[in-house]
Design a protein around this motif. Structure first.
Motif, PDB file in Angstrom:
ATOM      1  N   ASN A 107       0.822  -1.219   0.000  1.00  0.00           N
ATOM      2  CA  ASN A 107       0.000   0.000   0.000  1.00  0.00           C
ATOM      3  C   ASN A 107       0.853   1.265   0.000  1.00  0.00           C
ATOM      4  OD1 ASN A 107      -2.429  -1.312  -0.133  1.00  0.00           O
ATOM      5  ND2 ASN A 107      -2.747  -1.348   2.085  1.00  0.00           N
ATOM      6  N   ILE A 108       1.947   1.229   0.765  1.00  0.00           N
ATOM      7  CA  ILE A 108       2.833   2.407   0.791  1.00  0.00           C
ATOM      8  C   ILE A 108       3.436   2.610  -0.607  1.00  0.00           C
ATOM      9  CG2 ILE A 108       5.033   3.301   1.690  1.00  0.00           C
ATOM     10  CD1 ILE A 108       4.220   2.276   4.433  1.00  0.00           C
ATOM     11  N   ALA A 109       3.829   1.519  -1.263  1.00  0.00           N
ATOM     12  CA  ALA A 109       4.392   1.629  -2.619  1.00  0.00           C
ATOM     13  C   ALA A 109       3.370   2.246  -3.577  1.00  0.00           C
ATOM     14  CB  ALA A 109       4.819   0.244  -3.098  1.00  0.00           C
ATOM     15  N   ARG A 110       2.109   1.890  -3.391  1.00  0.00           N
ATOM     16  CA  ARG A 110       1.046   2.421  -4.243  1.00  0.00           C
ATOM     17  C   ARG A 110       0.894   3.935  -4.031  1.00  0.00           C
ATOM     18  NH1 ARG A 110      -4.384   2.099  -3.537  1.00  0.00           N
ATOM     19  NH2 ARG A 110      -4.042   1.213  -1.497  1.00  0.00           N
ATOM     20  N   VAL A 111       0.968   4.352  -2.760  1.00  0.00           N
ATOM     21  CA  VAL A 111       0.875   5.785  -2.449  1.00  0.00           C
ATOM     22  C   VAL A 111       2.066   6.532  -3.068  1.00  0.00           C
ATOM     23  CG1 VAL A 111       0.946   7.498  -0.577  1.00  0.00           C
ATOM     24  CG2 VAL A 111      -0.444   5.435  -0.325  1.00  0.00           C
ATOM     25  N   MET A 112       3.250   5.951  -2.935  1.00  0.00           N
ATOM     26  CA  MET A 112       4.462   6.596  -3.462  1.00  0.00           C
ATOM     27  C   MET A 112       4.413   6.685  -4.989  1.00  0.00           C
ATOM     28  SD  MET A 112       5.977   7.458  -0.838  1.00  0.00           S
ATOM     29  CE  MET A 112       5.806   7.128   0.895  1.00  0.00           C
ATOM     30  N   ARG A 160       6.692  12.503  -4.598  1.00  0.00           N
ATOM     31  CA  ARG A 160       7.378  13.483  -3.746  1.00  0.00           C
ATOM     32  C   ARG A 160       7.450  13.019  -2.283  1.00  0.00           C
ATOM     33  NH1 ARG A 160       5.666  19.721  -3.578  1.00  0.00           N
ATOM     34  NH2 ARG A 160       4.562  19.321  -5.507  1.00  0.00           N
ATOM     35  N   LEU A 161       6.489  12.211  -1.879  1.00  0.00           N
ATOM     36  CA  LEU A 161       6.477  11.753  -0.480  1.00  0.00           C
ATOM     37  C   LEU A 161       7.575  10.735  -0.193  1.00  0.00           C
ATOM     38  CD1 LEU A 161       2.654  11.303   0.260  1.00  0.00           C
ATOM     39  CD2 LEU A 161       4.122  13.206   0.933  1.00  0.00           C
ATOM     40  N   SER A 162       8.052  10.052  -1.255  1.00  0.00           N
ATOM     41  CA  SER A 162       8.996   8.957  -1.011  1.00  0.00           C
ATOM     42  C   SER A 162      10.329   9.479  -0.457  1.00  0.00           C
ATOM     43  CB  SER A 162       9.210   8.128  -2.275  1.00  0.00           C
ATOM     44  OG  SER A 162       9.674   8.956  -3.296  1.00  0.00           O
ATOM     45  N   ASP A 163      10.687  10.732  -0.778  1.00  0.00           N
ATOM     46  CA  ASP A 163      11.939  11.284  -0.228  1.00  0.00           C
ATOM     47  C   ASP A 163      11.746  11.775   1.197  1.00  0.00           C
ATOM     48  OD1 ASP A 163      12.906  10.964  -2.767  1.00  0.00           O
ATOM     49  OD2 ASP A 163      12.381  13.000  -3.395  1.00  0.00           O
ATOM     50  N   ARG A 164      10.523  11.806   1.649  1.00  0.00           N
ATOM     51  CA  ARG A 164      10.249  12.466   2.935  1.00  0.00           C
ATOM     52  C   ARG A 164       9.702  11.498   3.990  1.00  0.00           C
ATOM     53  NH1 ARG A 164      11.594  17.096   1.259  1.00  0.00           N
ATOM     54  NH2 ARG A 164      10.614  18.345  -0.374  1.00  0.00           N
ATOM     55  N   LYS A 165       9.902  10.205   3.719  1.00  0.00           N
ATOM     56  CA  LYS A 165       9.296   9.202   4.611  1.00  0.00           C
ATOM     57  C   LYS A 165       9.642   9.406   6.087  1.00  0.00           C
ATOM     58  CE  LYS A 165       8.786   5.004   1.882  1.00  0.00           C
ATOM     59  NZ  LYS A 165       9.417   3.711   1.651  1.00  0.00           N
ATOM     60  N   LYS A 166      10.897   9.799   6.348  1.00  0.00           N
ATOM     61  CA  LYS A 166      11.318   9.899   7.756  1.00  0.00           C
ATOM     62  C   LYS A 166      11.123  11.300   8.325  1.00  0.00           C
ATOM     63  CE  LYS A 166      14.570   6.117   7.584  1.00  0.00           C
ATOM     64  NZ  LYS A 166      15.974   5.705   7.515  1.00  0.00           N
ATOM     65  N   GLN A 167      10.602  12.206   7.499  1.00  0.00           N
ATOM     66  CA  GLN A 167      10.423  13.601   7.933  1.00  0.00           C
ATOM     67  C   GLN A 167       9.139  13.725   8.763  1.00  0.00           C
ATOM     68  OE1 GLN A 167      11.187  16.234   4.618  1.00  0.00           O
ATOM     69  NE2 GLN A 167       9.983  17.867   5.554  1.00  0.00           N
ATOM     70  N   LEU A 168       9.172  14.607   9.771  1.00  0.00           N
ATOM     71  CA  LEU A 168       7.950  14.851  10.539  1.00  0.00           C
ATOM     72  C   LEU A 168       6.911  15.502   9.626  1.00  0.00           C
ATOM     73  CD1 LEU A 168       9.079  16.188  14.042  1.00  0.00           C
ATOM     74  CD2 LEU A 168       8.197  13.930  13.450  1.00  0.00           C
TER      75      LEU A 168
END
Lengths: 287, 225
Positions: free
Chosen positions: B112-117, B122-130
């Motif tokens: 599901n996360i892969a589908r969102v990405m 743009r979200l894939s570079d920010r996974k660990k960001q608050l």
């Protein structure tokens, strides 16, 4: 040497505060209610600890039983006191909570007597030299081990498990957490269980350190824990833990250096007032 | 898929919406249009389970949702992208997505996360960001992504373009289009009602809590909001 000794005493006191304050801050974070009756659970833990230890001879069994019993009673307090009042102003729940706390002191008095109970043969009293010239009883060492173990265990769960992450999300925005499929009620019950069980463990340890449990044992922790969660920033678990430690150490040093002017509790509240004058939002909440 | 029958709802004793009737099928889109206070958000909140109906029915795939809370409705396929995004600011982007997928088995999380990405690279570079440190547009993408994590069959989107740059709005509409192509039904509220009506196959116009008009968007009357 005195400096190290005072630091150690402060850490032990801070560890007890942290065990008590965790439940209070969890409940505030989830329900925005000041759970004053939490201190009654601390006292209940003390009674269960003394009674089971005296009855069975096993302190470990007493500790585990106290955590389980107090955890379940804590969950019941949510069902009985808070759940029916969730749609009302938080002041009503606060007044109900204060009422339960006062009633519980009388119940303890009725069931267990006004003069308190003691351990027939207090366990964990052997002194261990932890640093040259500094010895602590096994009980005091256990307080720190227990606090560090339990609190880091909960911290690990909150960061590394889906349920822990969901619980943190529920604290921030229960409505949206629910719309994401999180059963908010389960999170609330789980938090009440964990927070209450930890208060129960603190009650057992304090009753062991003082070799006494009496009906009003929760009075001082009740307002001290409220001060701690305000100091840490209402609803901030990390803030409450840091505030617990800070308060423990300030009290420890304060009683030696300004003890002739202020008693222990006055020192704690003077510290609280000073911090809140500088950071009214508490230590760890963004202003 | 979703049928709303004679729905009346509101807050405590105040009835906000009266006699609402419409339906939406798989892959269909419905624009909810009306001035401020017309009841658009109240209708979305009622469908997502945050407001109980005073009367009427909300039926999804044959099941009456009346007795089901928001978490159960999420399991049944209702996804919510709320007004103002309401991402969890102290959680990372990854953790926000984990919460979004809470109602689905753990083993589906990575997929599901892969589908969102895939939809929002743009979200894939920010996974660990608050999440609180993301820009407004990224937060809206995250709010979409969070709702997508539960594999919804119906997505409720409230105020899609509020406070966003036009380029980000286009990006969000593009993403919404991709979801619709996959068969997800969308009920959309947007302050830019022309954009919403232009995007959606059907429209429902609310006027102070009443259903003023409902039908094909191509035949929708011009409304001034």
């Amino acid at each position: 040497m005195l400096f190290v000794d005072l630091c150690i005493q402060g850490v032990i006191q801070g560890a007890i505060y942290a065990l008590i304050a965790l439940g209070l801050t969890l409940v505030y974070g989830l329900l925005r209610i000041l759970h004053v009756a939490h201190a009654a659970l601390f006292t209940l833990g003390g009674y269960v600890g003394v009674l089971v230890t005296n009855g069975s001879g096993s302190f470990l069994l007493a500790l585990m039983t106290a955590m389980l019993v107090v955890g379940v009673v804590g969950m019941s307090s949510y069902t009985i006191i808070y759940k029916p009042l969730l749609n009302r102003t938080p002041l009503i729940a606060l007044i109900a909570s204060i009422g339960i706390f006062i009633a519980s002191e009388e119940l303890f008095r009725i069931f267990f007597g006004a003069y308190g109970l003691s351990y027939v043969s207090p366990p964990l009293q052997v002194q261990i030299e932890i640093l040259p010239g500094i010895s602590l009883s096994q009980a005091r060492i256990l307080v720190v081990i227990l606090a560090v173990g339990l609190l880091s265990g909960v911290g690990w769960l909150a960061i590394n498990t889906r349920m822990g992450i969901a619980a943190r999300a529920t604290v921030v925005d229960p409505q949206i957490a629910a719309s994401s499929g999180v059963n908010v009620e389960i999170i609330r019950y789980g938090s009440f269980f964990i927070g209450s069980a930890f208060a129960g463990a603190a009650g057992v340890m304090v009753s062991l350190l003082n070799n006494l449990v009496e009906p009003t044992m929760g009075a001082v922790p009740s307002y001290k824990a409220l001060a701690i969660i305000v100091l840490g920033g209402l609803g901030s678990v990390r803030g409450a833990l840091i505030a617990s430690l800070a308060l423990g150490i300030i009290e420890s040093f304060g009683t030696i250096y300004v003890g002739h002017l202020l008693d222990r509790d006055s020192i704690a509240f003077a510290f609280l007032i000073m911090v809140l004058m500088v950071r009214p939002q508490g230590l760890l909440v963004r202003g | 898929m979703l049928q709303i029958r004679d729905l009346c709802c509101g807050y405590r004793d105040i009835t906000v919406l009266r006699d609402i009737n419409f339906e939406i099928e798989e892959g269909e889109t419905l624009a909810l249009v009306g001035s401020n206070g017309a009841g658009k958000t109240t209708l979305l909140m009622s469908i997502s389970g945050h407001i109980s109906p005073n009367s009427g029915k909300i039926i999804m795939n044959g099941a009456d949702l009346a007795s089901k809370g928001p978490d159960k409705r999420c399991v049944l396929g209702v996804g919510l992208v709320p007004e103002g995004r309401r991402i969890f600011p102290d959680l990372t982007v990854f953790e926000n997505l984990v919460v979004g997928g809470y109602s689905r088995p753990n083993k589906m999380q990575a997929e599901n996360i892969a589908r969102v990405m895939d939809v929002f690279p743009r979200l894939s570079d920010r996974k660990k960001q608050l999440a609180g440190s993301l820009s407004g547009g990224e937060q809206q993408m995250l709010a979409f992504g969070r709702a997508m994590m539960s594999n919804p069959s119906l997505m409720l989107v409230d105020e899609l373009s509020l406070g966003l740059m036009p380029s980000v709005v286009d990006e969000c509409y593009e993403a919404l289009g991709k979801l619709v192509k996959k068969g997800i039904a969308v009920i959309l509220v947007d302050q830019n009602s022309d954009a919403a009506i232009g995007f959606c196959s059907n429209s429902l116009i609310l006027e102070t809590g009443h259903q003023y008009w409902y039908g094909k968007s191509s035949a929708a009357p011009k409304v001034s909001i």
